[in-house]
Write an enzyme that holds these catalytic residues in place. Structure first.
Site, short mmCIF file in Angstrom:
data_model
loop_
_atom_site.label_atom_id
_atom_site.label_comp_id
_atom_site.label_asym_id
_atom_site.label_seq_id
_atom_site.Cartn_x
_atom_site.Cartn_y
_atom_site.Cartn_z
CG LEU A 142 -1.99 -1.11 1.28
CD1 LEU A 142 -2.82 -1.00 2.54
CD2 LEU A 142 -2.89 -1.11 0.05
CB CYS A 143 4.08 2.15 -0.01
SG CYS A 143 4.95 0.60 -0.31
N GLY A 144 2.24 2.44 -3.21
CA GLY A 144 2.50 2.75 -4.60
C GLY A 144 3.52 1.81 -5.22
#
Length: 377
Positions: A142-144
């Site tokens: 969930l950090c690109g």
């Protein structure tokens, strides 16, 4: 006009006033149950941006509640990442002057001792046959594209080493990298290191011991760090940095000959402005003082290098871990911010469709009542 498409329960001979009222209401509030009675040509002439969402009112309410819950989660994750990235950013900014000064001092000492017969195992430059890559990734998603960018950088370097005919081994740091390299049968992995949250000197020392033993025993001839360099809250670059052996040029270059030393840092201070998260930029320039060429050693230079090299390894690996964590948190904050914005937009569109459906249902019930009353008269 859509008078020919009204349902069959509408009176065939209504009064002119009632007929005008019904047609006006129908044109002002088109609802989906009439779409199947309209000819395809009329539908294509007036397309609606909400016709793709075909759900009942209960299903629409559930979808709206789900989007609201997702928005709350992403907003909370954004705030948590924003709170953590400040601490990680301060650790990166405060640690860079020390590591840069230490590297500059070691390079100067090593360069001044090139003419002397000094034997230090970590400064010996020998023909490279095998390279060790210390790949630093994150522990969560969930950090690109943060983790995928580092992994792609490592894969690119591995491909270059294969093209040069050199052997390699990987020391993976972080759960995402461990999960990726454990599935790669064609990649030689020396060790998997699990992350422990905020980087500490103990974790860096454990990795430095493995690197030291590999290089001293001549199992590898070069050690490189693959990590994400923190530039700002909106930018981070995956880089490759040579850790061992020490170069006599006085600067640290990547494999492409580009210097990766931080000359000018941009400090981002997180503040609140009018109740919202704001960013203020303050540029901080790091300048190192010159080292006198007339330096004399009271102790044996070999003893000085042997005492400082473990500190050098620990500080460089700790810096890479800190910059990687700061980049991960910044990427997660941006990703959750984009997810929150998308959730707000989706909730807005679903609310519009829900209101149109509800209004169409109410209008249909009113039309039934009016048509029934008109048929009885």
């Amino acid at each position: 006009m859509y008078s020919s498409n009204l349902p069959i329960w509408v009176s065939s001979k209504p009064s002119n006033s009632n007929k005008n009222i019904l047609l006006y209401q129908f044109n002002q509030n088109p609802f989906l149950q009439f779409s199947k009675r309209l000819p395809p040509k009329s539908l294509s002439q007036s397309p609606s941006p909400f016709t793709r969402i075909r759900c009942r009112l209960l299903e629409l309410r559930k979808r709206i509640e789900t989007v609201k819950s997702t928005q709350k989660i992403t907003e909370a994750m954004k705030l948590v990442a924003a709170a953590k990235v400040r601490r990680a950013q301060e650790a990166v900014i405060n640690g860079r002057p020390f590591t840069e000064a230490l590297v500059e001092l070691l390079y100067t000492i090593n360069e001044s001792l090139q003419c002397d017969d000094v034997d230090c195992p970590l400064t010996v430059i020998r023909p490279v046959k095998k390279v060790a890559l210390v790949v630093t990734t994150g522990d969560r998603g969930l950090c690109g594209s943060f983790n995928s960018a580092v992994i792609k950088k490592a894969e690119s370097r591995i491909s270059n080493l294969r093209g040069l005919g050199l052997d390699y081994t990987v020391i993976s740091v972080g759960k995402k990298g461990n999960s990726y390299f454990s599935r790669k049968d064609d990649v030689s992995v020396e060790r998997f290191v699990e992350g422990v949250g905020f980087p500490t000197a103990k974790e860096a020392q454990m990795i430095a011991d493995d690197v030291f033993s590999l290089f001293v025993t001549e199992e590898v001839d070069k050690v490189e760090l693959v990590y994400t360099k923190f530039v700002s809250l909106v930018k981070s670059d995956p880089v490759i940095r040579t850790l061992l052996p020490l170069s006599v040029r006085g600067e640290v270059f990547d494999v492409n000959g580009n210097c990766v030393d931080a000359v000018e840092d941009e400090l981002f201070m997180l503040t609140t402005k009018e109740g919202k998260l704001a960013v203020e930029r303050d540029k901080v320039r790091v300048e190192g003082g010159p080292i006198s060429p007339l330096m004399q050693f009271e102790q044996d230079p070999v003893q000085i290098l042997d005492a400082m090299m473990p500190l050098y390894l620990n500080s460089q690996i700790l810096r890479a871990l800190q910059e990687s964590l700061a980049s991960e948190l910044a990427a997660r904050m941006n990703a959750m911010s984009n997810a929150t914005d998308n959730a707000v937009e989706l909730k807005k569109n679903l609310s519009i469709v829900y209101n149109r459906e509800r209004q169409a249902k109410i209008t249909g019930e009113i039309l039934e009542i009016v048509a029934g009353a008109e048929a009885l008269t």
